[in-house]
Write an enzyme that holds these catalytic residues in place. Sequence first.
Site, PDB file in Angstrom:
ATOM      1  N   LYS A  12       0.826  -1.216   0.000  1.00 52.54           N
ATOM      2  CA  LYS A  12       0.000   0.000   0.000  1.00 52.54           C
ATOM      3  C   LYS A  12       0.864   1.273   0.000  1.00 52.54           C
ATOM      4  O   LYS A  12       2.055   1.225   0.327  1.00 52.54           O
ATOM      5  CB  LYS A  12      -0.955  -0.055   1.199  1.00 52.54           C
ATOM      6  CG  LYS A  12      -1.927  -1.249   1.103  1.00 52.54           C
ATOM      7  CD  LYS A  12      -2.996  -1.201   2.183  1.00 52.54           C
ATOM      8  CE  LYS A  12      -3.923  -2.400   2.040  1.00 52.54           C
ATOM      9  NZ  LYS A  12      -5.083  -2.312   2.984  1.00 52.54           N
ATOM     10  N   TYR A  52     -12.071  -1.901  -4.378  1.00 55.39           N
ATOM     11  CA  TYR A  52     -12.640  -2.106  -3.036  1.00 55.39           C
ATOM     12  C   TYR A  52     -14.169  -2.023  -3.032  1.00 55.39           C
ATOM     13  O   TYR A  52     -14.761  -1.772  -1.975  1.00 55.39           O
ATOM     14  CB  TYR A  52     -12.038  -1.099  -2.057  1.00 55.39           C
ATOM     15  CG  TYR A  52     -10.654  -1.492  -1.568  1.00 55.39           C
ATOM     16  CD1 TYR A  52     -10.466  -2.600  -0.741  1.00 55.39           C
ATOM     17  CD2 TYR A  52      -9.533  -0.751  -1.922  1.00 55.39           C
ATOM     18  CE1 TYR A  52      -9.206  -2.958  -0.281  1.00 55.39           C
ATOM     19  CE2 TYR A  52      -8.259  -1.111  -1.468  1.00 55.39           C
ATOM     20  CZ  TYR A  52      -8.112  -2.220  -0.643  1.00 55.39           C
ATOM     21  OH  TYR A  52      -6.861  -2.569  -0.181  1.00 55.39           O
ATOM     22  N   PHE A  60     -15.608   3.226   6.304  1.00 51.61           N
ATOM     23  CA  PHE A  60     -14.210   3.538   5.997  1.00 51.61           C
ATOM     24  C   PHE A  60     -13.923   3.619   4.505  1.00 51.61           C
ATOM     25  O   PHE A  60     -12.806   3.907   4.095  1.00 51.61           O
ATOM     26  CB  PHE A  60     -13.271   2.515   6.661  1.00 51.61           C
ATOM     27  CG  PHE A  60     -13.487   1.078   6.230  1.00 51.61           C
ATOM     28  CD1 PHE A  60     -12.940   0.589   5.048  1.00 51.61           C
ATOM     29  CD2 PHE A  60     -14.230   0.206   7.027  1.00 51.61           C
ATOM     30  CE1 PHE A  60     -13.135  -0.731   4.657  1.00 51.61           C
ATOM     31  CE2 PHE A  60     -14.430  -1.126   6.641  1.00 51.61           C
ATOM     32  CZ  PHE A  60     -13.876  -1.592   5.452  1.00 51.61           C
ATOM     33  N   ARG A  88      -2.510 -14.783   4.115  1.00 49.50           N
ATOM     34  CA  ARG A  88      -3.298 -14.069   5.128  1.00 49.50           C
ATOM     35  C   ARG A  88      -2.647 -14.234   6.506  1.00 49.50           C
ATOM     36  O   ARG A  88      -2.616 -13.310   7.311  1.00 49.50           O
ATOM     37  CB  ARG A  88      -4.750 -14.585   5.158  1.00 49.50           C
ATOM     38  CG  ARG A  88      -5.558 -14.256   3.913  1.00 49.50           C
ATOM     39  CD  ARG A  88      -5.883 -12.798   3.755  1.00 49.50           C
ATOM     40  NE  ARG A  88      -6.642 -12.246   4.842  1.00 49.50           N
ATOM     41  CZ  ARG A  88      -7.333 -11.096   4.762  1.00 49.50           C
ATOM     42  NH1 ARG A  88      -7.352 -10.399   3.633  1.00 49.50           N
ATOM     43  NH2 ARG A  88      -7.988 -10.632   5.788  1.00 49.50           N
ATOM     44  N   THR A  94      -6.079  -7.357  10.121  1.00 50.87           N
ATOM     45  CA  THR A  94      -6.299  -6.061   9.481  1.00 50.87           C
ATOM     46  C   THR A  94      -5.822  -4.918  10.379  1.00 50.87           C
ATOM     47  O   THR A  94      -5.230  -3.941   9.901  1.00 50.87           O
ATOM     48  CB  THR A  94      -7.809  -5.876   9.187  1.00 50.87           C
ATOM     49  OG1 THR A  94      -8.288  -7.040   8.511  1.00 50.87           O
ATOM     50  CG2 THR A  94      -8.068  -4.636   8.360  1.00 50.87           C
ATOM     51  N   ARG A 105       2.000  -7.031   8.918  1.00 52.83           N
ATOM     52  CA  ARG A 105       1.261  -5.856   9.416  1.00 52.83           C
ATOM     53  C   ARG A 105       1.737  -5.441  10.804  1.00 52.83           C
ATOM     54  O   ARG A 105       1.824  -4.244  11.103  1.00 52.83           O
ATOM     55  CB  ARG A 105      -0.241  -6.138   9.377  1.00 52.83           C
ATOM     56  CG  ARG A 105      -0.804  -6.009   7.946  1.00 52.83           C
ATOM     57  CD  ARG A 105      -2.205  -6.501   7.837  1.00 52.83           C
ATOM     58  NE  ARG A 105      -2.828  -6.092   6.568  1.00 52.83           N
ATOM     59  CZ  ARG A 105      -3.999  -6.549   6.142  1.00 52.83           C
ATOM     60  NH1 ARG A 105      -4.672  -7.430   6.866  1.00 52.83           N
ATOM     61  NH2 ARG A 105      -4.503  -6.126   4.996  1.00 52.83           N
ATOM     62  N   ASN A 115      -2.288  -0.165   6.559  1.00 52.59           N
ATOM     63  CA  ASN A 115      -1.792  -1.423   7.135  1.00 52.59           C
ATOM     64  C   ASN A 115      -0.835  -2.170   6.192  1.00 52.59           C
ATOM     65  O   ASN A 115      -0.778  -3.390   6.205  1.00 52.59           O
ATOM     66  CB  ASN A 115      -2.952  -2.296   7.614  1.00 52.59           C
ATOM     67  CG  ASN A 115      -3.912  -2.654   6.489  1.00 52.59           C
ATOM     68  OD1 ASN A 115      -3.695  -2.283   5.344  1.00 52.59           O
ATOM     69  ND2 ASN A 115      -4.965  -3.377   6.816  1.00 52.59           N
ATOM     70  N   HIS A 118      -2.071  -5.544   1.176  1.00 52.54           N
ATOM     71  CA  HIS A 118      -3.341  -6.234   0.902  1.00 52.54           C
ATOM     72  C   HIS A 118      -3.040  -7.687   0.561  1.00 52.54           C
ATOM     73  O   HIS A 118      -2.037  -7.979  -0.088  1.00 52.54           O
ATOM     74  CB  HIS A 118      -4.037  -5.572  -0.299  1.00 52.54           C
ATOM     75  CG  HIS A 118      -5.190  -6.376  -0.831  1.00 52.54           C
ATOM     76  ND1 HIS A 118      -6.462  -6.251  -0.327  1.00 52.54           N
ATOM     77  CD2 HIS A 118      -5.249  -7.346  -1.783  1.00 52.54           C
ATOM     78  CE1 HIS A 118      -7.271  -7.107  -0.968  1.00 52.54           C
ATOM     79  NE2 HIS A 118      -6.555  -7.780  -1.857  1.00 52.54           N
ATOM     80  N   GLU A 129      -8.705 -10.321  -8.481  1.00 49.57           N
ATOM     81  CA  GLU A 129      -7.765  -9.234  -8.186  1.00 49.57           C
ATOM     82  C   GLU A 129      -6.513  -9.317  -9.070  1.00 49.57           C
ATOM     83  O   GLU A 129      -6.009  -8.285  -9.536  1.00 49.57           O
ATOM     84  CB  GLU A 129      -7.420  -9.244  -6.696  1.00 49.57           C
ATOM     85  CG  GLU A 129      -8.640  -8.860  -5.848  1.00 49.57           C
ATOM     86  CD  GLU A 129      -8.476  -9.086  -4.351  1.00 49.57           C
ATOM     87  OE1 GLU A 129      -9.426  -8.777  -3.610  1.00 49.57           O
ATOM     88  OE2 GLU A 129      -7.411  -9.573  -3.910  1.00 49.57           O
TER      89      GLU A 129
HETATM   90  N1  UDP Z   1      -9.987  -0.649   6.591  1.00 52.92           N
HETATM   91  C1  UDP Z   1     -10.108   0.569   7.232  1.00 52.92           C
HETATM   92  N2  UDP Z   1     -10.865   0.633   8.380  1.00 52.92           N
HETATM   93  C2  UDP Z   1     -11.500  -0.466   8.891  1.00 52.92           C
HETATM   94  C3  UDP Z   1     -11.389  -1.684   8.218  1.00 52.92           C
HETATM   95  C4  UDP Z   1     -10.617  -1.744   7.076  1.00 52.92           C
HETATM   96  O1  UDP Z   1      -9.552   1.576   6.797  1.00 52.92           O
HETATM   97  O2  UDP Z   1     -12.180  -0.355   9.923  1.00 52.92           O
HETATM   98  C5  UDP Z   1      -9.165  -0.727   5.368  1.00 52.92           C
HETATM   99  C6  UDP Z   1      -7.832  -1.444   5.586  1.00 52.92           C
HETATM  100  O3  UDP Z   1      -6.841  -0.807   4.779  1.00 52.92           O
HETATM  101  C7  UDP Z   1      -8.136  -2.847   5.087  1.00 52.92           C
HETATM  102  C8  UDP Z   1      -9.073  -2.544   3.918  1.00 52.92           C
HETATM  103  O4  UDP Z   1      -9.871  -1.461   4.369  1.00 52.92           O
HETATM  104  O5  UDP Z   1      -6.971  -3.555   4.718  1.00 52.92           O
HETATM  105  C9  UDP Z   1      -9.974  -3.678   3.490  1.00 52.92           C
HETATM  106  O6  UDP Z   1     -10.686  -4.141   4.635  1.00 52.92           O
HETATM  107  P1  UDP Z   1     -10.844  -5.693   4.911  1.00 52.92           P
HETATM  108  O7  UDP Z   1     -11.856  -5.844   6.004  1.00 52.92           O
HETATM  109  O8  UDP Z   1     -11.101  -6.418   3.639  1.00 52.92           O
HETATM  110  O9  UDP Z   1      -9.423  -6.087   5.540  1.00 52.92           O
HETATM  111  P2  UDP Z   1      -8.234  -6.977   4.950  1.00 52.92           P
HETATM  112  O10 UDP Z   1      -8.863  -8.068   4.115  1.00 52.92           O
HETATM  113  O11 UDP Z   1      -7.352  -6.059   4.141  1.00 52.92           O
HETATM  114  O12 UDP Z   1      -7.527  -7.516   6.154  1.00 52.92           O
HETATM  115 MG    MG Z   2     -10.216  -7.934   2.552  1.00 53.35          MG
END
Ligand code: UDP
Ligand code: MG
Length: 146
Positions: A12, A52, A60, A88, A94, A105, A115, A118, A129
Amino acid sequence: MKPGEFTFAMVKPTAVKLGRLVPILNEIDLAGFRVIAMKMTRLSKSQAERFYAVHKDRPFYQGLVEFMSSGPVVAMVLQKENAVQDFRKLIGNTNPELAEEGTIRKKFALSVQENAIHGSDSDDNACIEANFFFSQFEIFPINEQY
Ligand code: UDP
Ligand code: MG
């Protein structure tokens, strides 16, 4: 490529800006993933919105779109057995405060939004993707013909 053998990852903008790309690639390498496609690019707002789109009703979403289009990202396809799940696990929760010790992370994220990286959450999304960023001619799976 068979589902299950690859995942999609994206470093990111803040992680790229702060010079964390190579340290993050090192973690990915040490964990046994092979980079089979990679590009540095900058998402437009509308591309970030599309990438997204599943989160479009979340509070968010707007902030995330602004952030993800704020500077260059590095997109890649990674090959490994059980790639989606293993990746993952490697990147961690996250929220970096909840991310396990040793995860990418935990080491590199600044906040829940910023974070560092992705990782696809399913084989179907890994495929969607990877195809969002790369054509079939830009992905080089490691196989007998390599
Ligand atoms: N995100 C955020 N606030 C939140 C949750 C997620 O800004 O409360 C952002 C964060 O960058 C995250 C992305 O949105 O990686 C996608 O969210 P997701 O729940 O899919 O998390 P990930 O799969 O990336 O762990
Ligand atoms: Mg996700």
